[in-house]
Motif scaffolding. Structure first.
Motif, PDB file in Angstrom:
ATOM      1  N   ALA A   1      -2.838   0.388  -6.871  1.00 46.64           N
ATOM      2  CA  ALA A   1      -2.631   1.471  -5.908  1.00 46.64           C
ATOM      3  C   ALA A   1      -3.962   1.949  -5.330  1.00 46.64           C
ATOM      4  O   ALA A   1      -4.053   2.239  -4.134  1.00 46.64           O
ATOM      5  N   GLU A   2      -4.989   2.021  -6.149  1.00 52.15           N
ATOM      6  CA  GLU A   2      -6.302   2.451  -5.667  1.00 52.15           C
ATOM      7  C   GLU A   2      -6.848   1.486  -4.617  1.00 52.15           C
ATOM      8  O   GLU A   2      -7.492   1.893  -3.660  1.00 52.15           O
ATOM      9  N   LYS A   3      -6.579   0.192  -4.783  1.00 52.54           N
ATOM     10  CA  LYS A   3      -7.036  -0.805  -3.811  1.00 52.54           C
ATOM     11  C   LYS A   3      -6.268  -0.710  -2.497  1.00 52.54           C
ATOM     12  O   LYS A   3      -6.831  -0.902  -1.430  1.00 52.54           O
TER      13      LYS A   3
ATOM     14  N   MET B   1      -1.050   0.083 -20.547  1.00 50.52           N
ATOM     15  CA  MET B   1      -1.699  -1.015 -19.819  1.00 50.52           C
ATOM     16  C   MET B   1      -1.005  -1.241 -18.477  1.00 50.52           C
ATOM     17  O   MET B   1      -1.667  -1.442 -17.445  1.00 50.52           O
ATOM     18  N   THR B   2       0.322  -1.183 -18.477  1.00 55.12           N
ATOM     19  CA  THR B   2       1.095  -1.349 -17.250  1.00 55.12           C
ATOM     20  C   THR B   2       0.756  -0.242 -16.261  1.00 55.12           C
ATOM     21  O   THR B   2       0.523  -0.493 -15.077  1.00 55.12           O
ATOM     22  N   ARG B   3       0.748   0.989 -16.751  1.00 54.52           N
ATOM     23  CA  ARG B   3       0.435   2.140 -15.889  1.00 54.52           C
ATOM     24  C   ARG B   3      -0.946   1.994 -15.272  1.00 54.52           C
ATOM     25  O   ARG B   3      -1.149   2.198 -14.077  1.00 54.52           O
ATOM     26  N   GLN B   4      -1.925   1.624 -16.093  1.00 55.15           N
ATOM     27  CA  GLN B   4      -3.301   1.477 -15.609  1.00 55.15           C
ATOM     28  C   GLN B   4      -3.419   0.355 -14.575  1.00 55.15           C
ATOM     29  O   GLN B   4      -4.123   0.499 -13.574  1.00 55.15           O
ATOM     30  N   ALA B   5      -2.739  -0.750 -14.806  1.00 55.48           N
ATOM     31  CA  ALA B   5      -2.776  -1.866 -13.858  1.00 55.48           C
ATOM     32  C   ALA B   5      -2.173  -1.461 -12.517  1.00 55.48           C
ATOM     33  O   ALA B   5      -2.723  -1.786 -11.456  1.00 55.48           O
TER      34      ALA B   5
ATOM     35  N   PRO C   1       4.840  -7.935  -6.450  1.00 62.08           N
ATOM     36  CA  PRO C   1       5.986  -7.023  -6.460  1.00 62.08           C
ATOM     37  C   PRO C   1       5.873  -5.953  -7.552  1.00 62.08           C
ATOM     38  O   PRO C   1       6.575  -5.980  -8.553  1.00 62.08           O
ATOM     39  N   LEU C   2       4.958  -5.022  -7.333  1.00 65.82           N
ATOM     40  CA  LEU C   2       4.731  -3.932  -8.283  1.00 65.82           C
ATOM     41  C   LEU C   2       5.269  -2.626  -7.719  1.00 65.82           C
ATOM     42  O   LEU C   2       5.209  -2.394  -6.514  1.00 65.82           O
ATOM     43  N   ASP C   3       5.754  -1.779  -8.591  1.00 59.53           N
ATOM     44  CA  ASP C   3       6.200  -0.450  -8.183  1.00 59.53           C
ATOM     45  C   ASP C   3       5.005   0.497  -8.240  1.00 59.53           C
ATOM     46  O   ASP C   3       4.584   0.910  -9.316  1.00 59.53           O
ATOM     47  N   LEU C   4       4.465   0.815  -7.085  1.00 60.66           N
ATOM     48  CA  LEU C   4       3.306   1.703  -7.005  1.00 60.66           C
ATOM     49  C   LEU C   4       3.703   3.123  -6.611  1.00 60.66           C
ATOM     50  O   LEU C   4       2.846   3.991  -6.480  1.00 60.66           O
ATOM     51  N   THR C   5       5.005   3.366  -6.450  1.00 58.86           N
ATOM     52  CA  THR C   5       5.478   4.645  -5.936  1.00 58.86           C
ATOM     53  C   THR C   5       5.150   5.831  -6.836  1.00 58.86           C
ATOM     54  O   THR C   5       5.003   6.947  -6.344  1.00 58.86           O
ATOM     55  N   GLN C   6       5.036   5.595  -8.138  1.00 55.92           N
ATOM     56  CA  GLN C   6       4.824   6.692  -9.081  1.00 55.92           C
ATOM     57  C   GLN C   6       3.369   6.836  -9.525  1.00 55.92           C
ATOM     58  O   GLN C   6       3.079   7.598 -10.447  1.00 55.92           O
ATOM     59  N   THR C   7       2.466   6.148  -8.866  1.00 52.41           N
ATOM     60  CA  THR C   7       1.056   6.258  -9.248  1.00 52.41           C
ATOM     61  C   THR C   7       0.459   7.551  -8.710  1.00 52.41           C
ATOM     62  O   THR C   7       0.927   8.098  -7.705  1.00 52.41           O
TER      63      THR C   7
END
Length: 104
Positions: free
Chosen positions: A22-24, A13-17, A53-59
């Motif tokens: 990141a897509e936005k 769920m965290t990964r998907q969120a 404050p999300l880590d989007l670096t690994q998406t």
């Protein structure tokens, strides 16, 4: 349901969120629009930071966008930002050579 399966479900769920965020924010089209807007104002860099404050670096979205921008000659880096409560996150910094300063 075991703890492991609950943990795995929450992790997914965290990964998907994060991927949705990141897509936005980091989809190639969105980033190119931000680059164009910054360039139109005379800047040679743009900083793209998530609202939360999300880590989007690994998406997957971030990786794909970064790879394409680097292929196109842009410089990419992640800049750590710190909030007053000591929560940190990373903002994407995209830069390109300044036309006023020739490369040496």
């Amino acid at each position: 349901m075991s703890k492991a399966s609950i943990l795995q479900r929450v992790q997914e769920m965290t990964r998907q969120a994060r991927e949705r965020e990141a897509e936005k924010l980091l989809a190639l089209t969105q980033v190119k629009q931000a680059i164009a807007s910054a360039a139109a104002e005379g800047f040679n860099r743009v900083v793209i930071a998530p609202a939360k404050p999300l880590d989007l670096t690994q998406t997957d979205t971030a990786r794909t966008t970064m790879a394409q921008l680097q292929k196109d000659g842009f410089r990419i880096e992640w800049e750590v930002r710190l909030l007053p409560d000591n929560t940190s996150y990373q903002a994407l910094v995209v830069s390109w050579p300044d036309p006023e300063r020739p490369r040496t």
